[in-house]
Write a protein that holds these residues in place. Structure first.
Motif, short mmCIF file in Angstrom:
data_model
loop_
_atom_site.label_atom_id
_atom_site.label_comp_id
_atom_site.label_asym_id
_atom_site.label_seq_id
_atom_site.Cartn_x
_atom_site.Cartn_y
_atom_site.Cartn_z
N PRO A 137 1.04 -0.96 -0.16
CA PRO A 137 0.02 -0.09 0.03
C PRO A 137 0.99 1.22 -0.43
O PRO A 137 0.51 2.72 -0.64
CB PRO A 137 -0.28 0.05 1.00
CG PRO A 137 -1.03 -1.62 1.86
CD PRO A 137 0.59 -2.21 1.47
N THR A 138 2.06 1.47 0.06
CA THR A 138 2.94 2.46 0.78
C THR A 138 2.88 3.14 -0.70
O THR A 138 3.49 3.89 -1.30
CB THR A 138 4.29 2.43 2.19
OG1 THR A 138 3.31 1.58 2.90
CG2 THR A 138 4.72 3.57 2.15
N THR A 140 2.30 1.57 -3.10
CA THR A 140 1.29 2.07 -4.21
C THR A 140 0.84 3.30 -4.13
O THR A 140 0.10 4.39 -5.12
CB THR A 140 -0.36 1.58 -3.68
OG1 THR A 140 0.40 0.13 -3.63
CG2 THR A 140 -1.07 1.62 -4.93
N PHE A 141 0.69 4.25 -2.97
CA PHE A 141 0.50 5.35 -2.33
C PHE A 141 2.00 6.37 -3.10
O PHE A 141 1.39 7.59 -3.69
CB PHE A 141 0.87 5.63 -1.43
CG PHE A 141 0.16 7.09 -0.55
CD1 PHE A 141 -0.89 7.59 -1.11
CD2 PHE A 141 2.08 8.46 -0.08
CE1 PHE A 141 -1.55 9.43 -0.54
CE2 PHE A 141 1.14 9.60 0.19
CZ PHE A 141 -0.29 10.14 0.03
N VAL A 145 1.52 9.46 -6.24
CA VAL A 145 2.40 10.71 -6.11
C VAL A 145 2.94 11.07 -7.03
O VAL A 145 3.52 10.69 -7.57
CB VAL A 145 2.56 11.18 -5.00
CG1 VAL A 145 3.81 12.41 -4.20
CG2 VAL A 145 2.65 10.57 -3.91
N VAL D 253 -1.97 15.47 -2.22
CA VAL D 253 -2.20 14.71 -0.99
C VAL D 253 -3.68 14.03 -1.73
O VAL D 253 -3.94 12.79 -1.83
CB VAL D 253 -2.12 15.05 0.16
CG1 VAL D 253 -3.19 13.85 0.65
CG2 VAL D 253 -1.57 15.26 1.20
N ALA D 256 -2.46 11.87 -5.09
CA ALA D 256 -2.25 10.91 -4.76
C ALA D 256 -3.47 9.59 -4.03
O ALA D 256 -2.88 8.50 -4.17
CB ALA D 256 -1.12 10.87 -3.80
N LEU D 257 -3.89 10.59 -3.23
CA LEU D 257 -5.21 9.60 -2.96
C LEU D 257 -6.08 9.30 -3.57
O LEU D 257 -6.46 7.83 -4.63
CB LEU D 257 -6.44 10.06 -1.82
CG LEU D 257 -5.69 10.51 -0.50
CD1 LEU D 257 -7.08 11.01 1.03
CD2 LEU D 257 -5.54 8.84 -0.02
N THR D 260 -4.19 6.34 -6.07
CA THR D 260 -3.95 5.64 -4.57
C THR D 260 -4.70 4.37 -5.32
O THR D 260 -5.09 3.42 -5.33
CB THR D 260 -4.03 5.39 -3.53
OG1 THR D 260 -2.95 6.26 -3.74
CG2 THR D 260 -3.44 4.19 -2.51
#
Lengths: 326, 349, 384, 322
Positions: A137-138, A140-141, A145, D253, D256-257, D260
């Motif tokens: 998950p990290t 993926t984040f 970005v 953010v 990025a969210l 994700t």
């Protein structure tokens, strides 16, 4: 035809398309492009600059399109990419100053990111189900970005707040560019933070791709076979990884373009004197000859990188060598 | 030919030939080689009769089935459907599709995983003109014909919920939906569990007997050909090497290849130490010249290497394409009517 | 067929959960003894039992045939006791003792339980003593590695003392053993034909002179002529080197020629075990009879065969009692209620899991299951 | 027709949640914004507070409102670009894969060319030639982005179509006399659905990145609020160096969210396409409860003894109940 010849053909065509797009785009604009351009410039244009613009359009616009095209090609093959409007310097000269920085920064970080990401991915795939899975998950984040945003955050945190790294530029103002240790070490020092931010942004792609391939490979019979043969664990992992890396390399051509695209912006954040920064400045100043020259050089560089990736792929996968498609 | 039987010829193939160009491995610039996948094959499929084609992989038997179904176009030769010649290059008509149907080898692969069974049965019916209302009833009838009872239990299932044997029966039902006269079955049992194979073979037998279908049964298993068929054809490298009516071909094989094939069948009365050593069949072991089996043949003679043998009549309704029988008359029956090589395409406009 | 040792162990064989290694003076002939072996896929409600309480044993230089259809658990059994099964497979019971030879010169043979063995022990046994020929050679041979490197990998892992030249010599020797030209060492798997690949697999399997070679349908994907050749060679090699073999296939008639003893599996359980010839001549389990009758004969009158009605069962939803009873022409009431154990018959070395035989009340056993079935017996079905 | 039944792993659920949240924001975001994003009437450089959740810019604009309003333009452009690109890649990929021959050669060459040209520089070049007026047009920007983003999907779809074309069920449809367009539509297309979905997610993801980047370097109209223009103004006013993290962190953010969320959804589709990627059947809870190792090592099949087996001897094991 051998697959490698086929790929080469694709790259030649691609290069031609890029060159031609460069030629055609300004001409597809409505009105007289030169006048439009000059109109866009917000200061008084000297005749030399008008001439520079005209040259970048392949001589005179009164000639036929075909004639202009060949003039353009001819100039390009002689290394003449026109003259920058804002800097009044030949585009080639400007590029010569910027390209090494970019090749160094993006080249090294791409290679680093590929190797670290692939290695971690292989490990993740092999030890699937272990605690290391929480990396996914990290990763993926970080993948989501935007490069320049991560660069900005890192600059703020590690540069301006913690002062762990120097903030802007490619080398300290106290040294002059030369092959001295003082300069090289300063360049390395200044390159660290942008490099780390590029690696962090791009590593997840390699990592997740490799992980998935590794999991797929572990389910293959020949990996089971290497276990049945009683090979040491290390060899078994190598067997799986050796095969899992092939699709990663085959996908390099897609990925390199994306990574380079993203990494160019990091230069803007760090005010790094590379091609990316140059491009963005050129865009801001609407310096079209420079924009075109940079686009061309980036495309050619990416094509060269793709070709290398393909060669590595063909070297690693014997199935591509015979050229047989029965 | 004395023993063509009273049965009527549903589909005839005359000198059917199909070549493929393949790239030769190792050559950089398109060194192409022509592979004669099906080479001058003639056969008769008659109502109420099973014709078996036996061959190993690479013998061209599957290509033959696709030529007969006309989803591949022949390089030469002609097809005659109930007396009417079909132009080789003409588009495959819907009428032909409804007369000649093909059942494929892999029951799992031949059903679209995203559709329920009824889609597989109703589509052919709709294509061939049944109305929406009647097609569901017809689909149920088709399932009953292949002994899948009660049909409602199967219609709304997805393929992955059924076993291989059931799926193969559904494949056959799909082919039967459009009321074909000829059923081509390409290795219909080779991917099934052993215990359900006979069920499918017996189903084919029943369709042949009860509904007077003409069936072409393609297989690599000569024992099942013997079990099922009235006529057996052995193919090697695209050619018919031996043909017989009845089981003569299995009981008294004449061609060295057929003999090899039969000697290779697992048989408790046939000790393993007698296993022949002849090398593998593949493109490189097919002779370009002479008899195509000659490189692997234990009884090879000089003439075999230079001249291709014609089919000789070795018994009543029994031909063998081998120089060992050159003292016999050349077969002038169905499978070896005088050669017209090169004219094969004359009937195709 | 059965040895004396086998007879002595017979009683133990039917007792479940024999948790001690084989012992006794004759035991040096025994190389593998599996008791009450169970494998599940998944746990709790989702669990499917793929192998259920299997007892097996194998003596030196013998060939054990394992016959069964897809889903019968034959592959799960062998990949299970060699610990090669992948998740979600779990071994849920049993022991698999393997004879690793005497610990000291002249001492008694030592047995290790493969089920509880740790990774290091398994690695020592793998390939040096037990090798596996995986079903599809195309998938089992690493596509990016030359044939020669595969041999090198094996030698480097287990025969450290061998020099580069030794390894090469031995690899060439092995290839010649299976009838392949030494220049194949330089080839990649995709450059070989199906038969050649399978031969490479066999040569690899014999590289370290193992005690036991496991063959998982090694010839299923091959043409019948090639299959015959390879089986013939295998028989020769076994006679020459004396390794024991477990041969898995769905083709019972092939096993009859090749194996000393055959076990027939259905829905994860052994339903019959007998000497190969005895099984062929006089099958005792209705399923075995059905299987034998599923292969049309090459000789004699053509007659209609019926095969076995219905379809192989779904392991997650097994019928009650004997799993075969819904397809069995001889099913009785008891068959649906109780599962028959694999019981010894009075005949030498024969075991069957069927209520028809369990009390040896021969009166209840149909004649086809008791008498030899000649291949040409006149059946009720008319010629087609 | 079978629906796309995604594995219900926590990853997928989270991805769905995030994606749904931002889609909702696209629709209602501008209405929720407490202030106009252009309103410069507040004190500049306020740190986050109850009144200004995300603080204010150095021009005195409310950053929270900018973030809410900016969601719409960002996501709408990404959706437009993603949909157009996926339509393009379907058209090119499926026809190349199904028709083969010269069509395939030509279309493949075209997509390979577009794959090899680095997208962003091309985008910048094209965009820099756009008249300033059309840079504020979400549709035009979306179309330009889709032009650089369709090739990857086309390649994947082509490969998938080619493998489908040779499947037996396609041949079976030809045998019963099904028409070619109908085979493409009812037999091929449903099987492409997961790949299509994955390709759509990927291009939307790419488009968000591309759009935000264009805005960030000032190549879209700065009068349209999106997350990229917010970052542009933050950068232009040196926010990163003057410590005004609350200016550029919220849009970053958010980007990025969204990314994700889409990537997590894509995991689900990947697992659907490639069953090997799915969890192996044992959940972590089951493993823990039964004392099994966290992960199963290859070549070391775990042993799970029945709980009662040892104590009561042979009879207690799973032998036949007779």
């Amino acid at each position: 035809m051998l697959p490698i010849a086929r790929r080469l053909g694709v790259y030649v065509v691609t290069a031609w398309v890029a060159v031609t797009a460069n030629f055609l785009l300004p001409r597809m604009m409505p009105g007289n492009p030169i006048q439009t351009l000059i109109g866009k410039l917000q200061y008084n244009v000297t005749p030399a600059e008008v001439n520079a613009i005209r040259l970048s359009f392949g001589g005179s616009l009164h000639n036929s399109l075909v004639h202009q095209y060949f003039t353009y090609l001819d100039q390009m093959f002689h290394g003449n990419l026109g003259v920058s409007i804002t800097l009044s310097t030949p585009v080639t000269t400007i590029l010569k100053g910027a390209v090494p920085w970019t090749v160094g920064l993006i080249g090294i970080s791409t290679v680093l990111s590929f190797f670290i990401g692939t290695f971690t991915g292989a490990l993740l795939g092999w030890t699937r189900g272990s605690r290391m899975d929480s990396l996914i998950p990290t990763a993926t984040f970080f993948q989501a970005v935007p490069y320049f945003f991560l660069g900005t955050v890192m600059l703020l945190v590690f540069g301006s707040d913690l002062h762990w790294f120097p903030e802007l530029g490619a080398y300290s103002l106290n040294v002059t560019p030369s092959w001295t240790w003082a300069f090289v070490s300063s360049a390395i020092r200044y390159g660290e933070l942008p490099m780390i931010s590029i690696v962090l942004s791009s590593i997840a792609g390699w990592m997740l791709g490799m992980r998935n391939m590794m999991i797929t490979m572990v389910a293959e019979d020949f990996v089971l076979m290497s276990v049945a043969m009683g090979l040491p664990r290390r060899k078994v992992i190598m067997t799986a990884a050796r095969n899992a890396i092939l699709p990663s390399i085959a996908n390099l051509s897609l990925a390199i373009g994306l990574v380079v695209s993203g990494a160019l912006l990091v230069e803007l954040v760090f005010n790094y004197p590379g091609v990316g920064n140059l491009l963005l400045n050129a865009v801001e100043n609407e310096d079209y000859p420079l924009i075109q020259g940079i686009f061309l050089i980036i495309t050619l560089a990416v094509l060269a990188a793709n070709l290398i990736a393909d060669l590595v792929y063909f070297a690693l996968d014997p199935r591509t060598r015979t050229g047989a498609t029965a | 030919m004395s023993d063509t039987g009273s049965a009527m010829s549903e589909l005839q193939a005359r000198h059917l030939t199909r070549h493929f160009k393949i790239r030769v491995p190792g050559h950089v610039l398109s060194a192409k080689r022509i592979v004669r996948a099906v080479d001058d094959v003639s056969l008769d499929l008659r109502a109420g009769q099973v014709t078996a084609v036996v061959g190993e992989s690479g013998s061209g038997k599957s290509v033959l089935a696709r030529l007969l179904a006309r989803i591949l176009t022949p390089t030469a030769g002609e097809l005659i459907l109930r007396g009417t010649p079909i132009a080789a290059k003409a588009r495959r008509s819907l009428a032909y599709a409804s007369d000649v149907q093909l059942v494929l080898q892999d029951p799992f692969g031949s059903m679209n995983p995203v559709h329920q069974i009824h889609h597989n049965l109703i589509r052919p019916l709709r294509i061939h003109g049944a109305s929406k209302d009647e097609s569901r009833a017809l689909a149920e009838t088709a399932l009953r014909r292949v002994s899948l009872e009660p049909p409602e239990r199967f219609l709304d299932r997805f393929p992955h919920e059924l076993s291989g044997g059931q799926l193969q029966r559904i494949s056959i039902a799909r082919a039967l939906c459009v009321q074909p006269k000829v059923l081509l079955a390409d290795e219909p049992i080779s991917m099934l569990d052993v215990s359900v194979r006979l069920g499918v073979l017996n189903l084919l037998r029943g369709l042949c007997d009860d509904e007077q279908l003409a069936i072409l049964y393609i297989t690599h298993d000569i024992a099942s050909a013997r079990y099922l068929a009235e006529e057996i054809i052995v193919m090697y490298a695209g050619q018919v090497v031996e043909y017989s009516r009845g089981t003569t071909l299995v009981d008294a094989p004449t061609h060295p290849y057929t003999q090899l094939l039969i000697a290779s069948v697992p048989d408790p009365s046939n000790p393993l130490s007698m296993a022949p050593h002849v090398g593998e069949q593949n493109l490189t072991t097919f002779a370009e010249q002479g008899c195509r089996f000659s490189p692997r043949c234990a009884q090879v003679m000089d003439i075999c290497r230079t001249e291709e043998p014609p089919a000789f009549l070795v018994g009543e309704s029994h031909t063998s394409k081998c120089w060992l029988y050159r003292d016999r008359p050349e077969a002038s029956v169905e499978l070896a009517i005088p050669k017209r090589r090169g004219e094969g395409a004359t009937t195709t406009k | 067929m059965s040895t004396d040792a086998l007879e002595r162990r017979a009683a133990a064989d039917v007792v479940a959960g024999a948790a001690s290694p084989p012992s006794g003076s004759g035991m040096n002939e025994r190389i593998l003894q599996i008791n009450d072996f169970c494998v599940d896929y998944g746990v709790d409600e989702g669990a499917v039992r793929a192998v259920d309480g299997v007892d097996l044993h194998l003596d030196r230089s013998k060939v054990l045939g394992v016959a069964g259809e897809s889903g019968s658990g034959k592959s799960t059994l062998v990949y299970g006791f060699t610990r090669l099964l992948r998740a979600p497979a779990l071994i849920t019971g049993g022991t698999a003792f393997f004879n690793v030879g005497p610990a000291s010169e002249g001492g008694p043979d030592e047995f290790i339980d493969l089920v509880t063995a740790n990774e290091a022990t398994l690695r020592r046994v793998r390939w040096t003593q037990i090798s596996v020929v995986i079903q599809s050679a195309l998938n089992a041979l690493n596509p990016v590695v030359r044939v020669g490197s595969l041999f090198n990998q094996v030698f480097k892992a287990h025969r450290r003392e061998m020099s580069r030249a030794d390894r090469r010599t031995r690899a060439i020797e092995l290839l010649e053993l299976v009838g392949l030209n030494p220049d194949r060492l330089q080839r990649f798997p995709h450059e070989l034909s199906g038969g050649q690949r399978q031969r490479v697999m066999i040569a690899l399997a014999l590289a370290l002179d193992p005690q036991l070679v496991i063959m998982d349908e090694p010839t299923t994907a091959l043409d019948v002529v090639t299959q015959r050749e390879i089986l013939g060679e295998l028989a020769e090699l076994r006679a020459r080197f004396g390794f024991a073999m477990i041969f898995i296939t769905h083709d019972l008639s092939l096993l009859v020629e090749l194996a000393d003893e055959i076990v027939v599996m259905y829905a994860g359980r052994l339903v019959e075990r007998a000497g190969a010839r005895a099984l062929y001549d006089a099958p005792r389990h209705p399923y075995t009879l059905g299987l034998l009758n599923s292969f049309p004969p090459m000789h004699g009158e053509r007659q209609e065969l019926t095969g076995i009605p219905g379809a192989p069962p779904d392991l997650s939803d097994l019928p009650s009692g004997c799993a075969f009873h819904p397809r069995c022409p001889y099913a009785m009431e008891r068959c649906a209620a109780e599962r028959p154990p694999l019981a010894k018959l009075s005949e030498e070395g024969r075991y069957v899991a069927c209520w028809l035989h369990v009390d040896e009340v021969h009166a209840t056993v149909p004649v086809e299951l008791r008498r030899a079935v000649p291949t040409t017996s006149a059946g009720e079905g008319g010629a087609t | 027709m079978k629906t796309l039944n995604l594995p219900r792993s926590p990853k997928v659920v989270l991805g769905l949640g995030i994606t749904a949240f931002f889609l909702l924001l696209t629709i209602i975001g501008p209405y929720l914004a407490p202030f106009s994003p252009d309103d410069t009437s507040f004190a500049p450089n306020l740190t986050p507070s109850w009144h200004h959740w995300f603080g204010t810019t150095s021009l005195g604009q409310d950053i929270f409102s900018q973030t809410l309003v900016g969601a719409r333009a960002t996501i709408v452009v990404a959706l437009v670009a993603g949909l157009v690109a996926t339509a393009l890649s379907t058209l090119v990929g499926v026809s190349a894969g199904y028709l083969g021959g010269f069509t395939d050669d030509g279309l493949s060459l075209m997509s390979n060319v577009f794959l090899a040209i680095p997208g962003l520089p091309l985008l910048i070049v094209i965009d820099s030639y756009l008249p300033v007026g059309s840079r504020s047009n979400a549709l035009i920007i979306g179309l330009v982005i889709s032009l650089t983003g369709w090739a990857w999907g086309a390649r994947v779809l082509r490969a998938q179509t080619m493998s489908l074309r040779n499947r037996d069920f396609i041949e079976a449809s030809r045998i019963i006399g099904e028409r070619r367009w109908r085979i493409m539509l009812t037999e091929v297309a449903p099987n492409l659905l997961p790949v299509l979905a994955s390709s759509l997610l990927f291009t939307v993801l790419y488009s968000i990145g591309a759009y935000v980047t264009l805005a960030y370097i000032g190549l879209t109209s700065s009068s349209v609020w999106n997350w990229g223009t917010m970052l542009f103004w933050a950068q232009a006013n040196n926010a990163p160096l003057s410590g005004e993290w609350y200016w550029f962190v919220p849009p970053g953010v958010c980007i990025a969210l969204v990314g994700t969320g889409l990537s997590l959804l894509n995991f689900g589709i990947d697992e659907f396409i490639n069953p090997r990627l799915r969890e192996s059947g044992l959940t972590a809870r089951q493993r823990r409860r039964r004392g099994l190792p966290r992960r199963v090592r290859l070549g070391l099949t775990p042993v799970l003894r029945p709980v009662v087996a040892k104590a009561s001897g042979p009879a207690a094991t799973s032998k036949a109940a007779s």
